[in-house]
Design an enzyme around this catalytic site. Sequence first.
Site, PDB file in Angstrom:
ATOM      1  N   ASP A 107      16.261  -0.022  87.098  1.00  0.00           N
ATOM      2  CA  ASP A 107      17.528  -0.871  86.922  1.00  0.00           C
ATOM      3  C   ASP A 107      17.539  -2.130  87.282  1.00  0.00           C
ATOM      4  O   ASP A 107      17.096  -2.366  88.404  1.00  0.00           O
ATOM      5  CB  ASP A 107      18.537   0.204  87.397  1.00  0.00           C
ATOM      6  CG  ASP A 107      19.710  -0.213  87.252  1.00  0.00           C
ATOM      7  OD1 ASP A 107      20.676   0.383  86.832  1.00  0.00           O
ATOM      8  OD2 ASP A 107      20.296  -1.643  87.204  1.00  0.00           O
ATOM      9  N   ASP A 110      20.018  -2.583  80.827  1.00  0.00           N
ATOM     10  CA  ASP A 110      19.220  -2.840  81.767  1.00  0.00           C
ATOM     11  C   ASP A 110      18.480  -1.904  82.442  1.00  0.00           C
ATOM     12  O   ASP A 110      18.325  -1.712  83.935  1.00  0.00           O
ATOM     13  CB  ASP A 110      20.074  -3.683  82.813  1.00  0.00           C
ATOM     14  CG  ASP A 110      21.075  -2.867  83.768  1.00  0.00           C
ATOM     15  OD1 ASP A 110      21.411  -1.707  83.480  1.00  0.00           O
ATOM     16  OD2 ASP A 110      20.971  -3.463  85.080  1.00  0.00           O
ATOM     17  N   GLU A 111      18.684  -0.599  82.010  1.00  0.00           N
ATOM     18  CA  GLU A 111      18.317   0.634  82.814  1.00  0.00           C
ATOM     19  C   GLU A 111      17.592   1.499  81.728  1.00  0.00           C
ATOM     20  O   GLU A 111      17.805   1.824  80.776  1.00  0.00           O
ATOM     21  CB  GLU A 111      19.577   1.349  83.176  1.00  0.00           C
ATOM     22  CG  GLU A 111      19.502   2.619  83.900  1.00  0.00           C
ATOM     23  CD  GLU A 111      20.864   3.231  84.122  1.00  0.00           C
ATOM     24  OE1 GLU A 111      21.969   2.451  83.847  1.00  0.00           O
ATOM     25  OE2 GLU A 111      20.931   4.410  84.456  1.00  0.00           O
TER      26      GLU A 111
HETATM   27  P1  TTP Z   1      24.633  -1.999  86.353  1.00  0.00           P
HETATM   28  O1  TTP Z   1      22.953  -1.573  86.215  1.00  0.00           O
HETATM   29  O2  TTP Z   1      25.743  -0.867  86.581  1.00  0.00           O
HETATM   30  O3  TTP Z   1      24.819  -3.001  87.225  1.00  0.00           O
HETATM   31  P2  TTP Z   1      24.235  -4.355  87.413  1.00  0.00           P
HETATM   32  O4  TTP Z   1      22.978  -4.753  86.971  1.00  0.00           O
HETATM   33  O5  TTP Z   1      25.202  -5.650  87.147  1.00  0.00           O
HETATM   34  O6  TTP Z   1      24.151  -4.365  89.376  1.00  0.00           O
HETATM   35  P3  TTP Z   1      23.050  -3.387  90.092  1.00  0.00           P
HETATM   36  O7  TTP Z   1      22.417  -2.473  88.914  1.00  0.00           O
HETATM   37  O8  TTP Z   1      21.961  -4.117  90.657  1.00  0.00           O
HETATM   38  O9  TTP Z   1      24.073  -2.636  90.746  1.00  0.00           O
HETATM   39  O10 TTP Z   1      24.928  -2.466  84.845  1.00  0.00           O
HETATM   40  C1  TTP Z   1      24.280  -3.032  84.084  1.00  0.00           C
HETATM   41  C2  TTP Z   1      24.983  -4.196  83.376  1.00  0.00           C
HETATM   42  O11 TTP Z   1      26.076  -3.660  82.569  1.00  0.00           O
HETATM   43  C3  TTP Z   1      25.669  -5.357  84.293  1.00  0.00           C
HETATM   44  O12 TTP Z   1      24.897  -6.328  84.683  1.00  0.00           O
HETATM   45  C4  TTP Z   1      27.114  -5.559  83.530  1.00  0.00           C
HETATM   46  C5  TTP Z   1      27.327  -4.531  82.678  1.00  0.00           C
HETATM   47  N1  TTP Z   1      28.356  -3.665  83.177  1.00  0.00           N
HETATM   48  C6  TTP Z   1      29.765  -3.705  82.550  1.00  0.00           C
HETATM   49  O13 TTP Z   1      30.079  -4.718  81.735  1.00  0.00           O
HETATM   50  N2  TTP Z   1      30.862  -3.213  83.138  1.00  0.00           N
HETATM   51  C7  TTP Z   1      30.418  -2.163  84.087  1.00  0.00           C
HETATM   52  O14 TTP Z   1      31.594  -1.607  84.652  1.00  0.00           O
HETATM   53  C8  TTP Z   1      29.275  -2.183  84.612  1.00  0.00           C
HETATM   54  C9  TTP Z   1      29.080  -1.054  85.792  1.00  0.00           C
HETATM   55  C10 TTP Z   1      28.091  -2.593  84.283  1.00  0.00           C
HETATM   56 MG    MG Z   2      21.670  -2.705  87.028  1.00  0.00          MG
END
Ligand code: TTP
Ligand code: MG
Length: 401
Positions: free
Chosen positions: A9, A104-105
């Site tokens: 992730d 991203d995951e």
């Molecule tokens: P995440 O992987 O949940 O968050 P992140 O990568 O920003 O941060 P981290 O993993 O380090 O905690 O989500 C990936 C992307 O998806 C995030 O950059 C933006 C998008 N996203 C949204 O648009 N709305 C949301 O509510 C969430 C959780 C994520």
């Molecule tokens: Mg993330």
Amino acid sequence: MKPAILHIDMDAFYAAVEQRDHPELKGKPVIVGGSPESRGVVSTASYEARRFGVHSAMPMAEAVRLCPYGVYLPVNMKQYRAVSAQLMDIFRRFTPDVEAISLDEAFLDVTGSQKLFGPAEEIGRRIKMSIAEELHLTASVGLSYNKFLAKLASDMEKPDGFTILWQENLAQRVWPLSVRRMMGVGEKTAQLLEGMGVRTIGQLAKMDSGLLQHLLGKQGVLIHQLANGIDNRKVEAVREHKSVGREVTFPQDISQREQLETVLFTLTDDVCHTLRENHLKGKTVSIKIRYPDFHSITRAVTLSQYTANFEPVFAAAQNLMAQHYKDGIAIRLLGVTVSNLKKDAEIVEQQDLFADQAAIEKQEELNKVLDKINGKYGGNTLRRARKLTGWAKNGELSQED
Ligand code: TTP
Ligand code: MG
């Protein structure tokens, strides 16, 4: 071989891409999302901004209150998608079993990859390194023997983390965590469990499975298993393209062999062109025939190697026609499909020793020229010229370019 699942992730994904593309934003609180004026919400915040309490899904207006000197940026989906595609390409170098969960995951089943790339831990580190070197971004990686624990692991040392959870780490590292950290436990379930004094995953693991089933049905059994480190879900690679096919329904039924072969020729040319456009090669060729009474047949053959070249695909389709179509029978629809696809970059198999490598390379050169000209002028400016000499028999090519 011991199962090995990675969950990867990216850290603060959208914000990290913005900081990478605009180096002056590095180290600053960056918030990506909708506009505060139109009641937008935060998509994500850089770790610098998270220190102010800003997080995903929070109203933008509230973020501005918490972090007035933050840098606020709109969502640039096109760019995040492009980076995501590069990321998934990196993953697929190490295993075809990549299950993308979001941009991203992803989960990666690297059980079998260990023969080629060494222990799973090393694979995880190599992927992290490739992401850093090639994309200039950081990811957090979790490694375990199932999906549930791999995902939990990747979240444990964010950002830039690498966490390994094997069975022997369960009691010490997983059981103290809140039940709220578990997939399958939403607000309602969490409240129900907490109402019974069950706050940690360890407490849940020790509960009676029958009681949980009584209270929560199937979900109760599932979360009890997860809490005990049992998760049998497979990593399911969703391949972007499972097959590339073209078919055509004739305005009037056709029963003339030459006419059908010309159609087959055009369909195959289209299919191969699309494969090459998408950097794909396939190994299975099938034809579909539909008769005037709507009865359809599909017949397939597997080639000795992956290809996007017209010649072997057309030869295979011709052979299938020769075997399964009787001259003079009317046909309503004809189709050609290539399946069993792989990305060019993934094809590492040994080339068929008996194949004429020089001829294949020559063909690929010709394809490049044709694709270039067709791409440049749009449509099918240039097509192979051909002379029809009937269906192939016994694997001979009866068509000439
Ligand atoms: P995440 O992987 O949940 O968050 P992140 O990568 O920003 O941060 P981290 O993993 O380090 O905690 O989500 C990936 C992307 O998806 C995030 O950059 C933006 C998008 N996203 C949204 O648009 N709305 C949301 O509510 C969430 C959780 C994520
Ligand atoms: Mg993330």
